[in-house]
Design a protein around this motif. Structure first.
Motif, mmCIF file in Angstrom:
data_model
loop_
_atom_site.group_PDB
_atom_site.id
_atom_site.type_symbol
_atom_site.label_atom_id
_atom_site.label_comp_id
_atom_site.label_asym_id
_atom_site.label_seq_id
_atom_site.Cartn_x
_atom_site.Cartn_y
_atom_site.Cartn_z
ATOM 1 N N ALA A 1 0.821 -1.214 0.000
ATOM 2 C CA ALA A 1 0.000 0.000 0.000
ATOM 3 C C ALA A 1 0.856 1.266 0.000
ATOM 4 C CB ALA A 1 -0.932 -0.004 1.202
ATOM 5 N N GLU A 2 1.883 1.287 0.837
ATOM 6 C CA GLU A 2 2.680 2.514 0.961
ATOM 7 C C GLU A 2 3.285 2.916 -0.371
ATOM 8 O OE1 GLU A 2 2.916 0.089 3.126
ATOM 9 O OE2 GLU A 2 2.963 0.859 5.180
ATOM 10 N N PHE A 3 3.723 1.909 -1.115
ATOM 11 C CA PHE A 3 4.403 2.198 -2.370
ATOM 12 C C PHE A 3 3.401 2.492 -3.486
ATOM 13 C CE2 PHE A 3 6.127 0.383 -6.358
ATOM 14 C CZ PHE A 3 7.072 1.366 -6.596
ATOM 15 N N LEU A 4 2.300 1.740 -3.500
ATOM 16 C CA LEU A 4 1.345 1.872 -4.608
ATOM 17 C C LEU A 4 0.493 3.134 -4.490
ATOM 18 C CD1 LEU A 4 0.105 -1.796 -4.963
ATOM 19 C CD2 LEU A 4 1.659 -0.559 -6.458
ATOM 20 N N SER A 5 0.291 3.618 -3.269
ATOM 21 C CA SER A 5 -0.599 4.765 -3.112
ATOM 22 C C SER A 5 0.206 6.045 -3.319
ATOM 23 C CB SER A 5 -1.181 4.754 -1.712
ATOM 24 O OG SER A 5 -0.141 4.812 -0.765
ATOM 25 N N PRO A 6 -0.416 7.008 -3.990
ATOM 26 C CA PRO A 6 0.298 8.258 -4.215
ATOM 27 C C PRO A 6 0.510 9.054 -2.926
ATOM 28 C CG PRO A 6 -1.738 8.185 -5.502
ATOM 29 C CD PRO A 6 -1.699 6.954 -4.677
ATOM 30 N N TYR A 7 -0.421 8.890 -1.960
ATOM 31 C CA TYR A 7 -0.311 9.681 -0.739
ATOM 32 C C TYR A 7 -0.440 8.771 0.469
ATOM 33 C CZ TYR A 7 -1.246 13.500 -3.933
ATOM 34 O OH TYR A 7 -1.187 14.380 -4.965
ATOM 35 N N SER A 8 -0.105 9.323 1.629
ATOM 36 C CA SER A 8 -0.326 8.584 2.865
ATOM 37 C C SER A 8 -1.820 8.647 3.200
ATOM 38 C CB SER A 8 0.522 9.189 3.974
ATOM 39 O OG SER A 8 -0.241 9.389 5.119
ATOM 40 N N ARG B 1 4.454 11.384 -12.540
ATOM 41 C CA ARG B 1 5.827 10.925 -12.329
ATOM 42 C C ARG B 1 5.783 9.540 -11.704
ATOM 43 N NH1 ARG B 1 8.827 15.309 -8.906
ATOM 44 N NH2 ARG B 1 10.528 13.850 -9.220
ATOM 45 N N PHE B 2 6.626 8.678 -12.257
ATOM 46 C CA PHE B 2 6.742 7.359 -11.634
ATOM 47 C C PHE B 2 7.836 7.408 -10.587
ATOM 48 C CE2 PHE B 2 4.485 6.420 -15.468
ATOM 49 C CZ PHE B 2 3.522 5.548 -14.998
ATOM 50 N N PHE B 3 7.676 6.605 -9.559
ATOM 51 C CA PHE B 3 8.617 6.598 -8.437
ATOM 52 C C PHE B 3 8.831 8.014 -7.904
ATOM 53 C CE2 PHE B 3 9.603 3.014 -11.191
ATOM 54 C CZ PHE B 3 9.321 1.992 -10.308
ATOM 55 N N ASP C 1 5.136 11.485 0.547
ATOM 56 C CA ASP C 1 5.109 11.255 1.989
ATOM 57 C C ASP C 1 6.094 10.149 2.356
ATOM 58 O OD1 ASP C 1 2.997 13.038 2.331
ATOM 59 O OD2 ASP C 1 1.579 11.517 1.665
ATOM 60 N N THR C 2 6.823 10.375 3.439
ATOM 61 C CA THR C 2 7.727 9.316 3.871
ATOM 62 C C THR C 2 6.908 8.233 4.576
ATOM 63 O OG1 THR C 2 8.081 10.500 5.901
ATOM 64 C CG2 THR C 2 9.714 10.792 4.175
ATOM 65 N N TYR C 3 7.411 7.012 4.505
ATOM 66 C CA TYR C 3 6.694 5.904 5.143
ATOM 67 C C TYR C 3 7.684 4.879 5.643
ATOM 68 C CZ TYR C 3 7.343 3.961 0.425
ATOM 69 O OH TYR C 3 7.856 3.546 -0.763
ATOM 70 N N GLN C 4 7.176 3.984 6.455
ATOM 71 C CA GLN C 4 7.956 2.834 6.911
ATOM 72 C C GLN C 4 7.208 1.619 6.408
ATOM 73 O OE1 GLN C 4 10.059 2.728 10.413
ATOM 74 N NE2 GLN C 4 10.942 4.500 9.413
ATOM 75 N N LEU D 1 4.725 4.825 -6.343
ATOM 76 C CA LEU D 1 4.710 4.330 -7.724
ATOM 77 C C LEU D 1 4.366 5.459 -8.691
ATOM 78 C CD1 LEU D 1 4.868 2.024 -9.733
ATOM 79 C CD2 LEU D 1 2.419 1.665 -9.396
ATOM 80 N N ILE D 2 3.378 6.235 -8.311
ATOM 81 C CA ILE D 2 2.922 7.253 -9.238
ATOM 82 C C ILE D 2 2.563 8.487 -8.427
ATOM 83 C CG2 ILE D 2 0.450 6.740 -9.216
ATOM 84 C CD1 ILE D 2 0.620 6.743 -12.274
ATOM 85 N N GLY D 3 2.715 9.637 -9.016
ATOM 86 C CA GLY D 3 2.378 10.845 -8.298
ATOM 87 C C GLY D 3 2.625 12.060 -9.159
#
Lengths: 596, 323, 365
Positions: C41-48, C103-105, C109-112, C123-125
């Protein structure tokens, strides 16, 4: 009643409908009497027809069942909304001016020391079962019901000053004298207290059964009041039906006997969404519009033939507050709040930073679709006269808030993104609100987010209302809460919240002596305010009180939603006001002829 | 048989008492009590609240309260509701009937629809009709019922065909008997559908499974081999045996109908027990909760008993034994 | 040992049967995708899940533009501006002067990731101040797509963990009751009945109010899971008990007993494994109950608490006709619940169909 008959003799249909209704209710005896009364009026009179105003019905919705029909025992709005139609007080509050006016009492006198009040009752007032209303009923209501040690009621608390009751005596059948132990400014407004019939309730009091009298299982015929309507039917979970009280004392300016509307029906609809659907469909005539409904309803006004009235800011307030209770559990000796948390919450800088972190503009936009008002004063604008804008207003400014915190020693010392106080405790605490109020949940969530933006760590939870209240009033173990209170015009009725000894002085309740100077000053101001009979002089005290609250921030106010009501265009004489809403003059409202 | 019924009830008594006790503990030991709402009202003094505590005996020791309650139950007094200030029985009475009406409607609807569907699906196994039925079962099993109720209400508001919530129309008293019945039926439609579709889907699947199993049994092959007409095979031999196992379910359904309806009752404004219970639990109206719980449990026992008796009647192989 | 081998091959047969059921395979694929998606989820979602921008309250889904003046270009989105119309409704106007390329990658938002792996790439944003709402925004301008992913993590796991707990209780209680029979059986079954008699929803509420309220969000989550599973175990225990009653008369159990194996070993080693095939599909069929149970709790405000997302509390936000009217995309969590529940049911059914012969041989044979 006679007036009504004299003026409406030529129009038969509502009359016969009314008689039919009465007959259908099997009140044969009563209908016979009324039929006899009608007979003389069948003769033609000189006067021509005037617009027929009588008859028709108004359908309202309410979210839950009444809990009792006993006004003394009624504790919450679902019950008082019902009893307010059935019972009257000696005085009433004018919905336009918010001044106190005569009601069951036509006038009064007050002694020069302000302690002895003599009320002269209106002549010819009858209970809705036909029995005459007299001073005995007033004396009974106070001495046998309100001051009865076996009957718990909130009225007793309002009418007891420093443990002393008022002395209530009958002078003659239409005169009652109240003797007060000390001066009591809200006295006249307090006399809006509903008067209950002695002839119906005397026995219950003697049998010590009053606490369980007039519960929801009572036959509606038994419930007798002087108000404009009487209850004729109650189907639990479904509806309440009121019919006009044929003996109601009030006349319109033209001299017609009120009320006009034949029936008032309350449908019990628990879901606000279903209320909205029912309003649009046409079953319900009045709907309380939430800010989020407005964009949906407003464009439909013409097509569906209704009007949305904006009545100005709501009376109730919503606020966040912090636990400042320095006490400890009497048995275990454990402090209610850890010392470091107590230090934050009693630190004015901390609270000021929070006040700057409340994004009132966006709350109004998101929660109320822009239909709301920021609130800074502890007496809201809905209260009218006693409200003042002369208070400290905290604008939304996270930078200022951060600076206040930093200057007061709350800094992120270990670079984990969360502030610590000078002793190194992380600024982490619990924030509660009650489940079930979506608007309040949203407000709390927005505040939570901004406090996190300031660098605090907040565990947010919505609790059952009762659970939350027991924390506030008995276990005292909580950190921060977002809550609301309903408000009124009379500031003194908020004393339980503001006086430091009050049980609802939620941030630090039941204090024996005021913990801070400002709380002490507020106590003084309330004592001064309640003993001063001049409204203008009182206002000075309450203005100072509002200023102190805004400076010291025991409660940090958020926003007031706009009070909006949609009414079907079927009715005449609607005079919506901020204080009284749409129905304050229910007895004067009548239905358009074509709608009937 | 009567001895058996009596025995079942005797066995149930300790369970009922235990349920009551656990309910009581849960209500008392979780934070908050009924008077808290009053504590939050600026107009109540502490003395008044204490007065109420005495009135409702909330100040007595726990066990004493419980024993007092049991004693009253034996005299068929279920206590007073704090919230409504009248005997609990008074409040529950009318609402129980409404819930019963809704439950019956939903029950009849569920079984009336699910059984034929299940049978049809089984007889046309893996044909398009079966697949269609199975597909819709999956769909209906997967929609939260409260959500469905809201969508149905919205649909009703758009079409104007069905009334929006409540139990009767405002002009109910002026109707004659036939109109009254029709009116209630109309109001029943939405809550019944919302309450039933999930169980229809589930029951249909069970019925289909049972029917398939029975149709695969040797005696059915035998009957067919004997040359009995297919109708007779299916409806006379297979059906009876396929329905029998469902009778046990009936008992459970009886009690679960009472509990499952709370959210739907609130959304549809149906004046039943579910909505009442929900507020009672939330506001800690102890005696009201306990009486309702007890009633639900008794219904459960009766339901199970009925199921057992029916089963014994339908299937001579089963005797009255302890179940 | 030969029995074991046969056992295995029966499972293989079952597996082959299962593969034949195309609908069930589709269900597995969909569920698999969902689980993978929520794990990442953290990587696939554009935002937290808690990234909110209050200027985009109920912002409709962003349209990705591929053409600029009829020329195919790198996909981009337009900036948008919120205004309130005369009726206080929200109007979003597209600002064509502001273009934000996808933009890809993209850093964000930072995440753990899963609580330990730090990162800030998504992934996308799009770069700030642009906002990319693939499936629209909620009331506070949080991305519904991101919250669906995070919420799925809770909703999809609540069933799995819950089922594990209630099945452990159910298996143990059922196993013990069925194996020992007699008085133990009597007492345990009465307790089960108690649980079945009490209307579940109210028990749920009562237990929910017993949860200490200084719990943080993770603790609340587990409390809810435990409560939900606490209500669901009784029915299973009864069925397992029935199976055990018949199993304990089987030769190999008698044999084990004559060898002097302890009761605990017999129950866990020789009886319960034979109830597995039933348990597998019962598990599948009971998972939806947990997802729906959480959504019912959320509806009355006592489920997973904001700002954490679950499909249940997102759906409860959508329980308003006006909001659905103006922002239909907030219904999406309902759709995801729906799809997930269907998948579990389809798979459960298919499992039953192909384990059925196995089941019969276990109990009857």
């Amino acid at each position: 009643m006679c007036v009504m008959i004299a003026r409406s003799q030529l129009n038969w249909s509502p009359l016969s409908r009314w008689i039919r209704n009465v007959l259908f209710r099997q009140r044969v005896f009563f209908s016979l009497i009324s039929f006899c009364l009608f007979l003389p009026s069948l003769l033609p009179s000189a006067e021509e027809t005037i617009p027929q105003k009588y008859g028709g019905q108004l359908v309202i919705s309410t979210v839950s069942d009444p809990k009792t029909f006993n006004d003394i025992m009624a504790k919450e709005t679902s019950s008082t909304i019902v009893t307010s139609h059935i019972f009257d007080g000696l005085t009433t509050t004018n919905a336009f001016t918010t001044k106190v006016e005569p009601h069951l009492a036509k006038s009064w006198q007050v002694s020069s020391d302000g302690l002895v009040w003599t009320f002269f009752l209106r002549e010819g007032v009858r209970w809705n079962d036909g029995a005459p209303f007299s001073a005995d009923d007033v004396v009974f209501t106070f001495n046998d019901l309100i001051y009865n040690p076996r009957i718990p009621s909130s009225a007793k608390d309002v009418f007891t000053i420093d443990g002393q009751p008022f002395k209530v005596e009958k002078v003659d059948d239409l005169t009652v004298r109240f003797t007060l132990p000390v001066k009591f400014a809200p006295f006249l407004r307090g006399m809006g207290q509903a008067i209950l019939p002695k002839h119906k309730l005397k026995k219950a009091v003697e049998d010590e059964a009053f606490n369980f009298t007039w519960g929801i299982d009572t036959d509606p015929q038994e419930i007798v009041g002087t108000g404009p309507y009487k209850l004729v039917r109650y189907d639990p979970g479904q509806r309440l039906i009121f019919e006009r009280n044929p003996y109601y004392w009030k006349l319109s300016p033209e001299g017609e006997q009120l009320p006009y509307l034949g029936r008032v029906v309350y449908l019990i609809v628990p879901s606000a969404d279903v209320q909205l659907l029912k309003f649009l469909e046409g079953t319900i005539d009045i709907y309380n519009v939430r800010g989020s409904d407005f964009p949906y309803l407003k464009p439909l006004e013409k097509e569906r033939n209704f009007t949305v009235y904006d009545l100005g800011p709501d009376m109730g307030s919503q606020f966040i507050f912090f636990n400042q209770n320095n006490g400890a559990h009497p048995e275990t000796g454990k402090a209610y709040l850890p010392a470091h948390k107590l230090a934050w919450f009693t630190d004015l800088n901390f609270r000021r930073a929070v006040a700057h972190a409340i994004d009132r503009k966006k709350i109004i936009e998101i929660v109320n679709n822009g239909l709301g008002y920021p609130q800074y004063s502890s007496i809201g604008p809905g209260a009218g006269f006693f409200h003042t804008e002369e208070v400290v207003q905290y604008d939304f400014d996270l930078k200022t808030a951060k600076k206040i915190l930093a200057d007061a020693g709350y800094q992120d010392r270990n670079q984990d993104g969360i502030l610590e106080d000078q002793e190194g405790h992380r600024l982490e605490f619990n924030l509660y609100t009650n489940a079930g109020n979506t608007e309040r949940l949203d407000i709390a969530a927005i505040i939570r987010q901004d406090l996190e933006n300031l660098g605090m760590k907040i565990n947010f939870q919505s609790l059952e209302f009762n659970t939350l209240v027991s924390k506030l009033t008995s276990t005292f173990e909580w950190d921060a809460v977002v809550l609301g209170l309903t408000g009124g015009i009379e500031p003194h009725f908020g004393q339980n919240v503001w006086h430091s000894s009050g049980g609802l002085h939620m941030w630090h309740p039941n204090q024996e002596t005021p913990a801070t100077d400002w709380e002490k000053r507020i106590d003084e101001l309330f004592s001064l305010g309640v003993q001063e009979l001049s409204e203008d002089k009182r206002k000075v005290f309450y203005d100072e009180f509002q200023m102190i609250v805004s400076q010291k921030l025991p409660l940090i106010y958020t926003v007031l939603s706009a009070q909006m009501t949609a009414v079907r265009n079927k009715f005449v004489n609607l005079k919506p006001t901020n204080y009284g809403g749409v129905l304050h003059n229910l007895e004067e409202i009548y239905m358009k002829k074509e709608a009937r | 048989m009567w001895g058996y019924i009596l025995k079942r009830f005797l066995v149930a008594i300790p369970i009922l008492l235990a349920i009551a006790f656990v309910t009581f503990l849960l209500m008392r030991f979780t934070p908050g009590n009924y008077l808290d709402t009053m504590r939050m009202d600026p107009q109540y003094s502490k003395a008044t609240i204490q007065h109420y505590e005495e009135l409702y005996q909330l100040d007595k020791p726990l066990l004493q309260q419980y024993l007092q309650w049991i004693k009253n139950i034996l005299r068929l007094e279920f206590g007073y509701s704090f919230y409504y200030n009248v005997p609990v029985v008074q409040i529950i009475g009318g609402r129980l009937w409404n819930t019963f009406v809704l439950s019956c409607a939903s029950f009849l609807f569920t079984w009336g629809v699910a059984l034929p569907l299940g049978i049809t699906a089984a007889l046309r196994r893996n044909q398009w009709l079966d697949r269609l039925i199975q597909f819709f079962s999956y769909v209906w099993l997967s929609v939260p019922s409260f959500f469905l109720a809201m969508i149905l209400l919205y649909a009703a508001s758009q079409t104007g065909f069905l009334p929006l919530g409540g139990m009767v129309s405002p002009n109910f008293e002026e109707m004659n008997f036939l109109e009254k019945a029709l009116d209630i039926l109309k109001h029943l439609a939405i809550p019944t559908i919302a309450l039933s579709v999930g169980s229809i889907a589930a029951l249909q699947r069970i019925m289909r499974g049972n029917m398939l199993e029975v149709l695969g049994q040797q005696y059915i092959l035998m009957a067919r081999a004997k040359g009995l007409p297919e109708n007779k095979v299916v409806y006379h031999h297979a059906l009876r045996n396929a329905i029998n196992p469902l009778i046990t379910l009936l008992g459970y359904e009886f009690s679960s109908l009472l509990s499952g309806a709370a959210l739907i009752e609130i959304i549809c404004g149906w004046p039943g027990l579910g909505a009442l219970m929900l507020t009672a639990v939330r506001s800690k109206d102890i005696y009201l909760v306990m009486a309702s719980m007890l009633m639900g449990s008794v219904l459960f026992i009766i339901g199970n008993l009925l199921a057992d008796i029916l089963l014994a009647k339908a299937d001579p192989r089963i005797r009255y034994e302890r179940g | 040992m030969s029995a074991d081998k046969k056992h295995l091959s029966e499972f293989q047969i079952a597996l082959r049967n299962f593969k034949k059921n195309r609908l069930a395979c589709l269900g597995v694929v969909i569920l698999g995708l969902l689980y993978v998606a929520v794990i990442f989820a953290e990587f696939l979602s554009p935002y937290s899940y808690k990234n909110e921008n209050r200027n985009y309250s109920y912002c409709p889904p962003t349209v990705i533009q591929f053409f600029d003046e009829n020329r195919l270009v790198w996909p981009y989105v337009y900036g948008r501006q919120l205004e309130f119309n005369a009726y206080h409704g929200r109007i979003y106007t597209i600002d064509k002067t502001q273009k934000y390329p996808l933009r890809f990658f993209a850093p964000g938002d930072t995440y753990q990731w899963l609580g330990f792996l730090p990162g800030r790439r998504h992934l996308i944003g799009v770069s700030e101040p642009g906002r990319f709402y693939l499936l629209g925004a909620d009331s506070r301008g949080r991305d519904v797509f991101s919250r669906l992913l995070y919420g799925g993590r809770i909703s999809l796991s609540i069933g799995l963990i819950g089922v594990c707990i209630s099945f452990t209780i159910g298996l143990i209680v059922g196993g013990v009751a069925g194996y020992y029979g007699g008085r133990v059986d009597d007492i345990l079954m009465r307790i089960c009945e108690m649980f079945m008699m009490v209307p579940g929803f109210y028990l749920l509420l009562a237990l929910r109010s017993a949860v200490p309220d200084n719990f943080n969000s993770v603790q609340v989550y587990f409390a809810i899971v435990v409560i939900l599973s606490f209500i669901g175990w009784a029915g299973l225990a009864r069925i397992i008990r029935g199976m055990c009653l018949s199993l304990r008369e089987r030769e190999y159990v008698l044999a084990a007993r004559t060898f002097g194996l302890s009761d605990r070993k017999i129950i866990t080693g020789h009886i319960l494994p034979h109830t597995v095939s039933y348990s597998i599909f019962a598990v599948m069929l009971s998972i939806p109950g947990y997802i729906l149970g959480e959504s019912a709790l959320s509806l009355i405000g006592l489920g997973i608490q904001d700002p954490f997302a679950s499909w249940g509390n997102m759906l409860s936000d959508a329980m308003s006709i006006v909001r659905i009217k103006f922002a239909p995309w907030i219904l999406l969590p309902g759709f995801f619940i729906f799809v997930t529940v269907i998948c579990f049911n389809v798979i459960g059914d298919a499992l039953r169909d192909c384990l059925d012969p196995l089941l019969k041989s276990e109990v009857k044979g």
